[in-house]
Design a protein around this motif. Structure first.
Motif, PDB file in Angstrom:
ATOM      1  N   TYR A  30      -2.547   0.207  -3.410  1.00  0.00           N
ATOM      2  CA  TYR A  30      -3.981  -0.030  -3.294  1.00  0.00           C
ATOM      3  C   TYR A  30      -4.654  -0.497  -4.573  1.00  0.00           C
ATOM      4  O   TYR A  30      -5.880  -0.566  -4.634  1.00  0.00           O
ATOM      5  N   ARG A 208      -3.498  -6.585   2.027  1.00  0.00           N
ATOM      6  CA  ARG A 208      -4.533  -6.205   2.993  1.00  0.00           C
ATOM      7  C   ARG A 208      -5.744  -5.618   2.284  1.00  0.00           C
ATOM      8  O   ARG A 208      -6.880  -5.833   2.688  1.00  0.00           O
ATOM      9  N   TYR A 209      -5.495  -4.837   1.218  1.00  0.00           N
ATOM     10  CA  TYR A 209      -6.565  -4.073   0.581  1.00  0.00           C
ATOM     11  C   TYR A 209      -6.867  -4.480  -0.861  1.00  0.00           C
ATOM     12  O   TYR A 209      -7.952  -4.189  -1.358  1.00  0.00           O
ATOM     13  N   LYS A 304     -11.652 -10.410   6.976  1.00  0.00           N
ATOM     14  CA  LYS A 304     -10.891  -9.371   6.275  1.00  0.00           C
ATOM     15  C   LYS A 304      -9.762  -9.987   5.453  1.00  0.00           C
ATOM     16  O   LYS A 304      -9.146 -10.969   5.861  1.00  0.00           O
ATOM     17  N   GLU A 306      -6.852  -8.922   5.102  1.00  0.00           N
ATOM     18  CA  GLU A 306      -5.573  -8.862   5.804  1.00  0.00           C
ATOM     19  C   GLU A 306      -5.314 -10.121   6.631  1.00  0.00           C
ATOM     20  O   GLU A 306      -4.165 -10.463   6.905  1.00  0.00           O
TER      21      GLU A 306
END
Length: 363
Positions: A30, A208-209, A304, A306
């Motif tokens: 993350y 994704r993050y 997004k 992602e």
């Protein structure tokens, strides 16, 4: 035959030396920070913050990061009553050491990525992942309380060695051992090859993050050294014009000013760079084109990350934490130091070999 759970055999204390590696693995997923950043991240070094962070992961059932914490146990040290539960009533009359051997084999046969070596007949190795998954099935309240107990084990992480953007951050030497590596500045192409070694455990920087702003493309030596030139410089000019045009769209959206300024500076630097016809420069230009499309998709179109990441090259830089028993790490090293392996994964394997040998581990 009676059922048994891993948490009835192992205790949380068995994993205490390696619990912080789960936090390093999770923060790698993350965060865009390097190892030095992570080693000062409160969610890694603060007992209370780490407990909250790991509890959050537990709530998400993000079990894979807990595989970086590993422990061995000699089942011959267990109370006979526990061994009887594992082997079943029909084998209760066997000698204790024989029951311990059967129990170890049974756990190895039924638990994902547990580890058994006939050389140590009564010993089994499992990860904290097994412990938590089975505890959740049995007692949800105790499962969540366990994350607070993890804060009591405040073992600092002190990297044992470094070579070529690879750190050995954890090492168990008992029985078949266990090693944890932090690998930085490698491409997703390399990690696609790496994760095929399925016996190992991985925690990789997430697209994704984690923001991909200003992340670098890994350019192979053969591309850097090539004398190949692009015959028509219009190609490079077209790419620059597209980047400039899309960046203007971003300036006029409701994106945060700090982000728009950051993107503008990066684009300005790119647009002022020398127009070189080399194949290396074409790689860089295409990477910048995908970057600005990614920025526009995320910040202007509000898609997004992602989904926006689908435009990014798989040569993009990434970071990954890798762990496994020394036997499986050695298997990876043997296969990927072979001259037929691609240059990048060879480099990783050779660095891991070097770091283990510096710890007097024969590879």
């Amino acid at each position: 035959m009676e059922s048994f759970k891993v948490h009835e055999i192992f205790s949380l204390e068995d994993f205490k030396e390696s619990i912080p590696f789960t936090a390093i693995g999770a923060r790698t997923c993350y965060s865009s920070g390097d190892l030095n950043y992570l080693l000062n991240d409160p969610r890694v070094v603060s007992k209370e913050e780490r407990a909250k962070f790991l509890s959050k992961l537990g709530n998400y059932k993000h079990f894979s990061v807990f595989a970086h914490s590993f422990a061995y146990k000699d089942l011959n040290t267990l109370e006979e009553e526990k061994l009887n539960k594992i082997v079943g009533k029909e084998l209760q009359d066997l000698p204790k050491d024989k029951k311990a051997e059967i129990a170890a084999i049974k756990i190895a046969a039924t638990r994902f990525k547990s580890y058994y070596n006939p050389k140590y007949k009564t010993v089994i190795g499992i990860s904290l992942r097994h412990y938590l998954e089975e505890l959740l099935e049995t007692d949800e309240k105790r499962y969540f309380e366990t994350f607070n107990k993890m804060a009591e084990y405040d073992i600092p992480i002190e990297p044992l060695g470094y070579k070529d953007d690879i750190w050995l951050i954890g090492l168990l030497k008992e029985y078949d051992g266990y090693a944890v590596f932090y690998i930085d500045n490698v491409s997703r192409i390399m990690t696609h090859q790496l994760v095929r070694h399925t016996a190992l455990n991985y925690s990789q920087r997430s697209q994704r993050y984690v923001k991909e702003d200003e992340n670098l493309l890994i350019i192979p030596p053969s591309i850097k050294e090539s004398n190949c030139q692009i015959e028509n410089d219009k190609i490079l000019k077209i790419i620059k014009d597209i980047v400039k045009e899309i960046s203007e769209y971003i300036k006029n959206t409701d994106t945060k000013d700090s982000l728009k300024e950051k993107i503008a500076k990066r684009v300005e630097k790119f647009l002022s760079s020398e127009e070189n016809r080399s194949i290396k420069n074409l790689f860089r230009y295409i990477d910048q084109l995908t970057e600005i499309i990614y920025d526009y998709t995320v910040y202007s179109c509000k898609i997004k990350r992602e989904d926006a990441r689908f435009i990014l090259p798989h040569g993009r830089k990434t970071t990954i934490v890798v762990s496994g028993t020394l036997s499986w790490i050695k298997d990876f090293i043997t296969k990927r130091t072979d001259p037929h392996a691609q240059w990048e994964i060879q480099k990783v394997a050779n660095a891991m070999k070097y770091l283990l040998e510096k710890q007097n581990i024969e590879v």
